[in-house]
Scaffold this motif. Structure first.
Motif, mmCIF file in Angstrom:
data_model
loop_
_atom_site.group_PDB
_atom_site.id
_atom_site.type_symbol
_atom_site.label_atom_id
_atom_site.label_comp_id
_atom_site.label_asym_id
_atom_site.label_seq_id
_atom_site.Cartn_x
_atom_site.Cartn_y
_atom_site.Cartn_z
ATOM 1 N N ILE A 72 1.703 -7.787 -6.948
ATOM 2 C CA ILE A 72 2.800 -6.818 -6.852
ATOM 3 C C ILE A 72 3.669 -6.855 -8.110
ATOM 4 C CG2 ILE A 72 4.944 -6.288 -5.623
ATOM 5 C CD1 ILE A 72 3.497 -7.105 -3.038
ATOM 6 N N PHE A 73 3.996 -8.047 -8.579
ATOM 7 C CA PHE A 73 4.801 -8.156 -9.803
ATOM 8 C C PHE A 73 4.078 -7.504 -10.983
ATOM 9 C CE2 PHE A 73 7.033 -11.945 -7.805
ATOM 10 C CZ PHE A 73 8.264 -11.301 -7.711
ATOM 11 N N LEU A 74 2.753 -7.629 -11.005
ATOM 12 C CA LEU A 74 1.982 -7.009 -12.078
ATOM 13 C C LEU A 74 2.095 -5.489 -12.007
ATOM 14 C CD1 LEU A 74 0.314 -8.196 -14.388
ATOM 15 C CD2 LEU A 74 -1.743 -7.860 -12.993
ATOM 16 N N LYS A 75 2.039 -4.954 -10.779
ATOM 17 C CA LYS A 75 2.183 -3.506 -10.599
ATOM 18 C C LYS A 75 3.585 -3.033 -10.976
ATOM 19 C CE LYS A 75 -1.249 -3.169 -6.894
ATOM 20 N NZ LYS A 75 -1.472 -3.004 -5.435
ATOM 21 N N GLU A 76 4.565 -3.907 -10.790
ATOM 22 C CA GLU A 76 5.950 -3.561 -11.125
ATOM 23 C C GLU A 76 6.236 -3.719 -12.621
ATOM 24 O OE1 GLU A 76 8.860 -4.295 -7.368
ATOM 25 O OE2 GLU A 76 8.295 -6.100 -8.472
ATOM 26 N N GLY A 77 5.244 -4.198 -13.383
ATOM 27 C CA GLY A 77 5.444 -4.391 -14.822
ATOM 28 C C GLY A 77 6.200 -5.658 -15.148
ATOM 29 N N ASN A 78 5.988 -6.706 -14.353
ATOM 30 C CA ASN A 78 6.661 -7.988 -14.580
ATOM 31 C C ASN A 78 5.608 -9.086 -14.761
ATOM 32 O OD1 ASN A 78 8.329 -10.246 -14.563
ATOM 33 N ND2 ASN A 78 9.704 -9.368 -13.042
ATOM 34 N N ALA A 91 0.828 -1.211 0.000
ATOM 35 C CA ALA A 91 0.000 0.000 0.000
ATOM 36 C C ALA A 91 0.860 1.259 0.000
ATOM 37 C CB ALA A 91 -0.924 -0.007 1.215
ATOM 38 N N LYS A 92 2.056 1.149 0.593
ATOM 39 C CA LYS A 92 3.003 2.270 0.595
ATOM 40 C C LYS A 92 3.848 2.316 -0.682
ATOM 41 C CE LYS A 92 3.769 2.545 5.609
ATOM 42 N NZ LYS A 92 4.802 2.456 6.679
ATOM 43 N N LYS A 93 3.603 1.344 -1.581
ATOM 44 C CA LYS A 93 4.358 1.193 -2.839
ATOM 45 C C LYS A 93 5.828 0.845 -2.598
ATOM 46 C CE LYS A 93 1.276 4.335 -5.363
ATOM 47 N NZ LYS A 93 0.362 3.232 -5.693
ATOM 48 N N ASN A 94 6.103 0.287 -1.448
ATOM 49 C CA ASN A 94 7.445 -0.213 -1.142
ATOM 50 C C ASN A 94 7.462 -1.694 -1.520
ATOM 51 O OD1 ASN A 94 9.943 -0.875 -0.158
ATOM 52 N ND2 ASN A 94 9.532 -0.296 1.970
ATOM 53 N N TYR A 95 7.490 -1.963 -2.833
ATOM 54 C CA TYR A 95 7.290 -3.315 -3.333
ATOM 55 C C TYR A 95 8.397 -4.304 -2.955
ATOM 56 C CZ TYR A 95 3.565 -1.028 -5.967
ATOM 57 O OH TYR A 95 2.449 -0.317 -6.313
#
Length: 317
Positions: free
Chosen positions: A174-180, A135-139
């Protein structure tokens, strides 16, 4: 067996009132096991509401759970941690990250002070910490926490269990949000396979008990493999999310096996919940995929689809 004690309100010490923990009227009996049952019911209901994203409604259930847990176990017990985790996850869902962090800090402190803390609780703590960092975008930190979640859950349930699969699911998101998308795809496959297998076992058990005449045998079969209301809500959330990812081609890749398996799992879930028409709707989607891509579909998946379709149609004919 728990002992139920009668209470006479007139004999209570002066200034002391013993009230029913549900309606707050004068209490006439006291039963320790009742508190445990209420805690378990409140906890399960709170989990269900979390999976349904009804975060505001989680708070009263979690506070009730916390109140009864304190009364039963004291202020420093590890038994309070599940309540703090419910409150923490609800706060994260509501966007109140500081409040969520405070609840999770309290849970983490209690876990650290309890050497014999069960791995189930550690798993849930690390999962919630993962959600907080996501939620803090600290993936990167979120992924580390989720890895700890999966590790501790695997110690108890194994790597291919629905309890463990939640960690894979959040990692994939999370990986999807990171573009992976490649890593997401691999993890979504694992999540769907776990639910596909578990629901298949439930269907198999259902079919075994359907023709039994002994009521005790039927109950034993139903208890052996079942979903509680929280697990039903989790299955809906997880499978519907992955279905959306597949349908909207968010992974930028056609994956017929994943598409068939996620729709099969959803069909089985709807069947278990007695929604036969919705199950048929999912099976119709599978039929279209198979008809359009026959040469690329694993024959075992086709056989599984045909067998389950026969089971569902038997109940709606």
């Amino acid at each position: 067996m728990a002992t139920t004690t009668s209470i006479n309100p007139l004999s209570n010490p002066k200034g002391t009132k013993k009230l029913c923990e549900l309606c707050q009227k004068p209490a006439y009996i006291q039963c320790p096991s009742c508190r445990k049952q209420i805690i378990e019911l409140a906890r399960t209901h709170g989990q269900k509401l979390l999976f349904e994203s009804r975060y505001e409604l989680v708070v009263p259930a979690a506070m009730l759970c916390l109140k009864f847990s304190i009364g039963l176990y004291g202020l420093n017990s590890i038994e309070l941690v599940p309540s703090y985790l419910l409150l923490g996850e609800a706060s994260i869902g509501l966007g109140r990250l500081k409040q969520g962090e405070d609840y999770l800090s309290q849970a983490q402190w209690t876990v650290l002070k309890t050497p014999e803390c069960p791995n189930q609780i550690k798993s849930k703590l690390y999962r919630n910490l993962g959600l907080l960092h996501a939620a803090k975008k600290n993936y990167p930190e979120a992924l580390l926490q989720l890895a700890d979640d999966i590790y501790h859950s695997s110690l108890v349930y194994g790597t291919d269990h629905i309890h463990t699969s939640g960690g894979y699911f959040h990692m994939a998101n999370i990986f999807l949000k990171e573009g992976n998308p490649e890593k997401s795809l691999s993890l979504y496959h694992q999540v769907v396979s776990v639910w596909f297998t578990h629901l298949s076992l439930l269907i198999e058990e259902h079919e075994k008990t359907a023709n039994l005449e002994d009521p005790a045998a039927i109950v034993a079969g139903q208890d052996e493999l079942s979903l509680d209301v929280a697990q039903e809500a989790e299955a809906k959330l997880v499978l519907n999310t992955i279905q959306t990812v597949v349908q909207e081609k968010i992974l930028h890749k056609e994956d017929y096996e994943l598409a068939i398996k996620v729709h099969s799992a959803l069909a089985m879930l709807h069947y278990i919940l007695n929604d036969y028409l919705k199950a048929i709707e999912m099976l119709d989607v599978i039929k279209k995929i198979i008809d359009s891509n026959q040469s690329e579909i694993n024959s075992k998946l086709v056989d599984s689809y045909q067998l389950f379709r026969q089971i569902v149609e038997k109940y709606i004919s």
